[in-house]
Design a protein around this motif. Structure first.
Motif, PDB file in Angstrom:
ATOM      1  N   TRP A 214      38.758  43.114 102.458  1.00 10.07           N
ATOM      2  CA  TRP A 214      39.325  44.460 102.509  1.00 10.07           C
ATOM      3  C   TRP A 214      39.606  44.977 101.110  1.00 10.07           C
ATOM      4  O   TRP A 214      40.279  44.327 100.301  1.00 10.07           O
ATOM      5  CB  TRP A 214      40.624  44.479 103.324  1.00 10.07           C
ATOM      6  N   CYS A 215      39.063  46.183 100.832  1.00  9.59           N
ATOM      7  CA  CYS A 215      39.261  46.839  99.541  1.00  9.59           C
ATOM      8  C   CYS A 215      39.614  48.299  99.796  1.00  9.59           C
ATOM      9  O   CYS A 215      38.930  48.979 100.570  1.00  9.59           O
ATOM     10  CB  CYS A 215      37.987  46.747  98.703  1.00  9.59           C
ATOM     11  N   PRO A 216      40.678  48.825  99.186  1.00 12.44           N
ATOM     12  CA  PRO A 216      41.066  50.216  99.438  1.00 12.44           C
ATOM     13  C   PRO A 216      39.966  51.228  99.146  1.00 12.44           C
ATOM     14  O   PRO A 216      39.891  52.258  99.798  1.00 12.44           O
ATOM     15  CB  PRO A 216      42.262  50.418  98.500  1.00 12.44           C
ATOM     16  N   LEU A 217      39.098  50.948  98.170  1.00 11.67           N
ATOM     17  CA  LEU A 217      38.048  51.905  97.826  1.00 11.67           C
ATOM     18  C   LEU A 217      36.932  51.917  98.866  1.00 11.67           C
ATOM     19  O   LEU A 217      36.419  52.970  99.235  1.00 11.67           O
ATOM     20  CB  LEU A 217      37.466  51.566  96.455  1.00 11.67           C
TER      21      LEU A 217
ATOM     22  N   VAL B  28      41.406  41.560  87.114  1.00 14.90           N
ATOM     23  CA  VAL B  28      40.036  41.672  87.634  1.00 14.90           C
ATOM     24  C   VAL B  28      40.016  42.620  88.832  1.00 14.90           C
ATOM     25  O   VAL B  28      40.845  42.497  89.737  1.00 14.90           O
ATOM     26  CB  VAL B  28      39.493  40.286  88.043  1.00 14.90           C
ATOM     27  N   PRO B  29      39.096  43.585  88.862  1.00 13.98           N
ATOM     28  CA  PRO B  29      38.996  44.460  90.030  1.00 13.98           C
ATOM     29  C   PRO B  29      38.719  43.639  91.289  1.00 13.98           C
ATOM     30  O   PRO B  29      37.945  42.663  91.249  1.00 13.98           O
ATOM     31  CB  PRO B  29      37.820  45.378  89.692  1.00 13.98           C
ATOM     32  N   LEU B  30      39.338  44.027  92.379  1.00 18.26           N
ATOM     33  CA  LEU B  30      39.256  43.240  93.597  1.00 18.26           C
ATOM     34  C   LEU B  30      37.827  42.950  94.028  1.00 18.26           C
ATOM     35  O   LEU B  30      37.450  41.797  94.257  1.00 18.26           O
ATOM     36  CB  LEU B  30      39.992  43.961  94.736  1.00 18.26           C
ATOM     37  N   LEU B  31      36.995  43.984  94.152  1.00 21.03           N
ATOM     38  CA  LEU B  31      35.646  43.766  94.659  1.00 21.03           C
ATOM     39  C   LEU B  31      34.799  42.985  93.664  1.00 21.03           C
ATOM     40  O   LEU B  31      33.957  42.171  94.056  1.00 21.03           O
ATOM     41  CB  LEU B  31      34.988  45.104  94.995  1.00 21.03           C
ATOM     42  N   ALA B  32      35.026  43.175  92.362  1.00 22.48           N
ATOM     43  CA  ALA B  32      34.313  42.381  91.361  1.00 22.48           C
ATOM     44  C   ALA B  32      34.671  40.906  91.511  1.00 22.48           C
ATOM     45  O   ALA B  32      33.811  40.027  91.413  1.00 22.48           O
ATOM     46  CB  ALA B  32      34.653  42.879  89.956  1.00 22.48           C
ATOM     47  N   GLY B  33      35.960  40.622  91.758  1.00 20.08           N
ATOM     48  CA  GLY B  33      36.375  39.239  91.969  1.00 20.08           C
ATOM     49  C   GLY B  33      35.792  38.659  93.233  1.00 20.08           C
ATOM     50  O   GLY B  33      35.385  37.484  93.268  1.00 20.08           O
ATOM     51  N   ALA B  34      35.723  39.453  94.313  1.00 20.58           N
ATOM     52  CA  ALA B  34      35.162  38.961  95.570  1.00 20.58           C
ATOM     53  C   ALA B  34      33.680  38.631  95.420  1.00 20.58           C
ATOM     54  O   ALA B  34      33.199  37.610  95.915  1.00 20.58           O
ATOM     55  CB  ALA B  34      35.375  40.000  96.674  1.00 20.58           C
ATOM     56  N   LEU B  35      32.941  39.491  94.709  1.00 15.37           N
ATOM     57  CA  LEU B  35      31.525  39.208  94.462  1.00 15.37           C
ATOM     58  C   LEU B  35      31.361  37.961  93.601  1.00 15.37           C
ATOM     59  O   LEU B  35      30.463  37.129  93.835  1.00 15.37           O
ATOM     60  CB  LEU B  35      30.864  40.410  93.790  1.00 15.37           C
ATOM     61  N   ALA B  36      32.238  37.792  92.611  1.00 11.85           N
ATOM     62  CA  ALA B  36      32.183  36.598  91.762  1.00 11.85           C
ATOM     63  C   ALA B  36      32.479  35.339  92.577  1.00 11.85           C
ATOM     64  O   ALA B  36      31.847  34.296  92.374  1.00 11.85           O
ATOM     65  CB  ALA B  36      33.163  36.734  90.606  1.00 11.85           C
ATOM     66  N   MET B  37      33.414  35.431  93.516  1.00 11.09           N
ATOM     67  CA  MET B  37      33.718  34.276  94.362  1.00 11.09           C
ATOM     68  C   MET B  37      32.547  33.939  95.267  1.00 11.09           C
ATOM     69  O   MET B  37      32.230  32.768  95.487  1.00 11.09           O
ATOM     70  CB  MET B  37      34.970  34.520  95.193  1.00 11.09           C
ATOM     71  N   MET B  38      31.903  34.946  95.818  1.00 14.61           N
ATOM     72  CA  MET B  38      30.716  34.724  96.635  1.00 14.61           C
ATOM     73  C   MET B  38      29.670  33.926  95.862  1.00 14.61           C
ATOM     74  O   MET B  38      29.106  32.940  96.364  1.00 14.61           O
ATOM     75  CB  MET B  38      30.143  36.078  97.067  1.00 14.61           C
ATOM     76  N   HIS B  39      29.416  34.328  94.623  1.00 16.02           N
ATOM     77  CA  HIS B  39      28.429  33.614  93.801  1.00 16.02           C
ATOM     78  C   HIS B  39      28.922  32.226  93.397  1.00 16.02           C
ATOM     79  O   HIS B  39      28.128  31.277  93.308  1.00 16.02           O
ATOM     80  CB  HIS B  39      28.083  34.448  92.562  1.00 16.02           C
ATOM     81  N   LEU B  40      30.228  32.089  93.158  1.00 20.47           N
ATOM     82  CA  LEU B  40      30.782  30.789  92.785  1.00 20.47           C
ATOM     83  C   LEU B  40      30.577  29.775  93.918  1.00 20.47           C
ATOM     84  O   LEU B  40      30.166  28.629  93.671  1.00 20.47           O
ATOM     85  CB  LEU B  40      32.266  30.929  92.467  1.00 20.47           C
ATOM     86  N   ILE B  41      30.867  30.179  95.144  1.00 19.66           N
ATOM     87  CA  ILE B  41      30.676  29.273  96.282  1.00 19.66           C
ATOM     88  C   ILE B  41      29.200  28.935  96.441  1.00 19.66           C
ATOM     89  O   ILE B  41      28.832  27.776  96.681  1.00 19.66           O
ATOM     90  CB  ILE B  41      31.239  29.921  97.567  1.00 19.66           C
ATOM     91  N   HIS B  42      28.340  29.907  96.281  1.00 15.15           N
ATOM     92  CA  HIS B  42      26.898  29.658  96.399  1.00 15.15           C
ATOM     93  C   HIS B  42      26.417  28.640  95.371  1.00 15.15           C
ATOM     94  O   HIS B  42      25.571  27.787  95.665  1.00 15.15           O
ATOM     95  CB  HIS B  42      26.143  30.979  96.231  1.00 15.15           C
ATOM     96  N   ARG B  43      26.975  28.706  94.151  1.00 14.00           N
ATOM     97  CA  ARG B  43      26.573  27.769  93.099  1.00 14.00           C
ATOM     98  C   ARG B  43      27.179  26.382  93.288  1.00 14.00           C
ATOM     99  O   ARG B  43      26.506  25.365  93.071  1.00 14.00           O
ATOM    100  CB  ARG B  43      27.002  28.300  91.718  1.00 14.00           C
TER     101      ARG B  43
ATOM    102  N   GLU C  36      33.583  47.628  89.867  1.00 14.90           N
ATOM    103  CA  GLU C  36      34.515  47.825  88.756  1.00 14.90           C
ATOM    104  C   GLU C  36      35.482  48.976  89.017  1.00 14.90           C
ATOM    105  O   GLU C  36      36.502  49.100  88.330  1.00 14.90           O
ATOM    106  CB  GLU C  36      33.739  48.076  87.459  1.00 14.90           C
ATOM    107  N   ALA C  37      35.173  49.832  89.998  1.00 11.52           N
ATOM    108  CA  ALA C  37      36.053  50.957  90.308  1.00 11.52           C
ATOM    109  C   ALA C  37      37.169  50.567  91.272  1.00 11.52           C
ATOM    110  O   ALA C  37      38.102  51.343  91.474  1.00 11.52           O
ATOM    111  CB  ALA C  37      35.238  52.107  90.903  1.00 11.52           C
ATOM    112  N   SER C  38      37.079  49.398  91.865  1.00 11.79           N
ATOM    113  CA  SER C  38      38.124  48.989  92.806  1.00 11.79           C
ATOM    114  C   SER C  38      39.396  48.610  92.051  1.00 11.79           C
ATOM    115  O   SER C  38      39.359  48.245  90.872  1.00 11.79           O
ATOM    116  CB  SER C  38      37.628  47.809  93.655  1.00 11.79           C
TER     117      SER C  38
END
Length: 338
Positions: A280-283, A190-205, A139-141
């Motif tokens: 890639w995430c700046p944080l 949406v914070p970048l890393l939060a979106g990337a984690l959500a996409m990871m789970h979306l593909i898994h599902r 959420e900080a990204s």
């Protein structure tokens, strides 16, 4: 136009837990038994693991049977571009194997056979220490749109090395269908890393793991349409979707330590080559995520190489004259060391 400022981390991110690094031994063996004699062969491989901030390679050995041709430039010595180091690990290779670095710093090996042969065995073994992941702060990204704008090329703007991984490639192109899929989780703000984690789970599902549903040549748009495949397909879909939104993602090849069922012994050769994604995430810099297993790449993941997609990091490829048809037999063992 002035690009938005993004706050970089002022101090190192703390480890996710106090675990000591995990030491793993990896054996990767590829065997070809040809239907007909091979008269001439040239091979290129990505089999030497790389050093990373979380991975220290202690030793690496490569054996090729039959022994390749030995020439003045193929003596097993590393050929390094100016300014790059090979690392400090112990390295032993079969005479005739030439080593070099590709544009992304991956170790390449190449070798040739001009003598007739009907069998090829390539065995790579190494020991590596894997450190625990840094603590992620999704959420900080920054908002993903801010990062995408920063990565949008503009003449005269400062160069951002991650930009090249926003561009489409053979297996992970920028395409409307992939952008629509990515937009399911990358909503406005949406914070970048939060979106990337959500996409990871979306593909898994959404995707079914089916080894025979795709081939090594399947591209991300086809894998997305089928909603099934293997780790290579899962990674290509995630990379293609993020690139189609202007974000940077790269393909990582490596190995995964699999756990045997309770009470069962660990079988030699039961593990597998694996693939995942680095975003890639700046944080945080490059964050490795495994959509096949819906986890950040951690102590069970061993990094071999990275590139734009599978085409850049295939473990072994070659051109041969003769040989008929031969399907390689591949065995991978990942063993924890006490």
């Amino acid at each position: 136009m002035t690009l938005p400022e993004i706050q970089e981390p002022s101090e190192p991110l703390e480890a996710v837990d106090p675990q000591a690094p995990r030491r793993l031994r990896v054996l990767h063996e590829t065997c070809y038994d040809y239907d007909a004699p091979v008269e001439l062969a040239h091979h290129l491989g990505m089999l030497r693991p790389r050093h990373t901030p979380l991975q220290q390679v202690l030793e690496w050995q490569l054996t090729v049977t039959p022994q390749p041709d030995v020439t003045a430039v193929a003596t097993g010595e590393m050929v390094l571009p100016a300014g790059l180091r090979a690392g400090d690990e112990t390295v032993l290779v079969t005479p005739g194997v030439q080593q070099s670095l590709d544009p992304w710093g991956n170790h390449r090996v190449s070798f040739s056979h001009s003598r007739v042969h009907d069998r090829l065995v390539v065995s790579s073994s190494f020991v590596a220490d894997i450190a625990p992941l840094p603590r992620l702060q999704p959420e900080a990204s920054p908002a993903w749109e801010v990062v995408a704008e920063r990565l949008d090329y503009r003449p005269g703007a400062g160069f951002e090395p991650a930009v090249e991984f926003t561009l489409g490639s053979l297996y992970a192109p920028r395409e409307a269908s992939l952008a629509r899929f990515g937009a399911e989780v990358f909503r406005p703000g949406v914070p970048l890393l939060a979106g990337a984690l959500a996409m990871m789970h979306l593909i898994h599902r959404r995707f079914e793991y089916r080894p025979l549903a795709t081939s090594v040549n399947t591209r991300a748009p086809e894998a997305l349409a089928q909603r099934q495949g293997v780790c290579q397909d899962f990674a290509h879909v995630m990379i293609g979707a993020m690139r189609s939104l202007g974000l940077a993602a790269r393909y990582v090849s490596g190995y995964l330590l699999t756990q045997p069922p309770p009470g069962q012994p660990r079988l030699v050769g039961a593990d597998a080559s694996h693939a995942w994604v680095a975003v890639w995430c700046p944080l945080h810099g490059w964050v490795a995520l495994d959509p096949t297993n819906a986890v950040p790449a951690g102590l069970d993941h061993v990094t071999l190489a990275w590139g734009r997609d599978y085409a850049d990091v295939a473990p072994l490829r070659g051109v041969i004259r003769g040989g008929g048809r031969a399907v390689p037999r591949v065995g991978v063992t990942v063993m924890p060391m006490e």
